[in-house]
Enzyme design. Sequence first.
Site, PDB file in Angstrom:
ATOM      1  N   GLY A  44       0.837  -1.257   0.015  1.00 37.41           N
ATOM      2  CA  GLY A  44       0.039   0.096  -0.038  1.00 37.41           C
ATOM      3  C   GLY A  44       1.063   1.097   0.001  1.00 37.41           C
ATOM      4  O   GLY A  44       2.102   1.007   0.107  1.00 37.41           O
ATOM      5  N   ASP A 164      -2.056  10.166  14.777  1.00 35.80           N
ATOM      6  CA  ASP A 164      -2.674   9.447  13.673  1.00 35.80           C
ATOM      7  C   ASP A 164      -3.240   8.242  14.073  1.00 35.80           C
ATOM      8  O   ASP A 164      -3.357   7.242  13.130  1.00 35.80           O
ATOM      9  CB  ASP A 164      -1.934   9.488  12.495  1.00 35.80           C
ATOM     10  CG  ASP A 164      -2.766   9.307  11.295  1.00 35.80           C
ATOM     11  OD1 ASP A 164      -3.863   9.711  11.288  1.00 35.80           O
ATOM     12  OD2 ASP A 164      -2.291   9.000  10.181  1.00 35.80           O
TER      13      ASP A 164
END
Length: 422
Positions: A44, A164
């Site tokens: 990814g 995050d």
Amino acid sequence: MNQICCLNPDCHNPPVPDTTKFCPNCGVPLVVLRNRYRPVKPLGGGGFGKTYLAEDVDKLNEKCVIKQFAPQTQNTYALKKAKELFEQEAIQLKDLKHPQIPQLQAYFDEDDCLYLIQDFIEGENLLIELANQGTFDEQKIRDLLLDLLPVLQIVHSNNIIHRDIKPENIMRRRSDGKLFLIDFGASKQLQGTMKPGTQIGTYGYAALEQMEDREVYPASDLFSLGATCFYLMTGVYPGDLWSRQGYSWVKEWRKHLQQSVSVELGNILDKLLEVEYQNRYQSAGEVLEFVKPPVKPQTQPKYGINRIVVLIIICLSILVGFILQPDIVSPVTPPVTPKTSAILINTLTTHDDVNSVAISSDGNTLVGSDDNTIKIWNLATGELKSTLTGHSDSVRSLAISPDGRTLVSGSDDNTIKIWRLE
């Protein structure tokens, strides 16, 4: 045969046999980084980097992850900032030591590209788990908090804010179900404030102070954790709610629930999702105190219940005797026992630890208890006739009704059982 893929961030990186010299898709030469890390397939990519599953040739092809610095921007300032964040991730991982944080193996520059090598976690992130298995129930959310909060304690104790936290950045290891916190590319040191224009985080998960380019705190990560729990429980993306309602959605999060939650968990999420950081929990440890099940107060010693059980059993024994033999209306005068010396006539050694014994009124039956079983003997012959099981803890008291038909037993498992001896 081993495989390899190219490291061109603009290619879809098809895996090919490792004897291939050039990528059949883009023509870029296929390389083994540092003659050691062989990229196998892409995993990814985000705004700052692209990741690949790789094999460590020096460790018998043990799996690892290559993270490549490949920012999708041409803006000079953004490019500089992205490089700083990538380098910062390597520094943070070097110092963070926890079994639920993938460890840094190497960080280097090769062919004018930055690479970070870290542990590979065999499993799926919680966003994929949500898609495959559906929304989380309350117990699954509690388990998540109990598993992840100690990791955050270590992160914050190193003066690092992740910034995050979201389902994509929490991996569940397939082998044992352990949760791992990943992607420290956005993390920063506690001290100092953020520069204007360097906003880091994900809409819907990032706390107000983080979105306003102010200083961040451990409580900022805790807001993100609360938003993560909300998404996993409801399937409703908090970023969509934030874009339409700002932070007002946190006061109405319950209306999106598919199943109700306990008052305790609801209160925990309420506090995690407070808009002002001063009103939230201030540490992961503080949240843990509320998530952990309450410790039961210490009860009296194990044998303290014995007197009560004995009294109850005696009363029940008498009651049962009168029910079964209603014609007994007068007390029985006990025989006078002559004052003689006792003579040992038999020894039974079946029990490891004898807690209680009782003899039937006709003198034919003996019952005795060890830890949690009851044994019945023929008193005359010493033959073991039967073993009764049913209690889950030590049997402390035994009594037989006058007619010899009923046995009553009391145990540390807080139960009294009535047995028909026949």
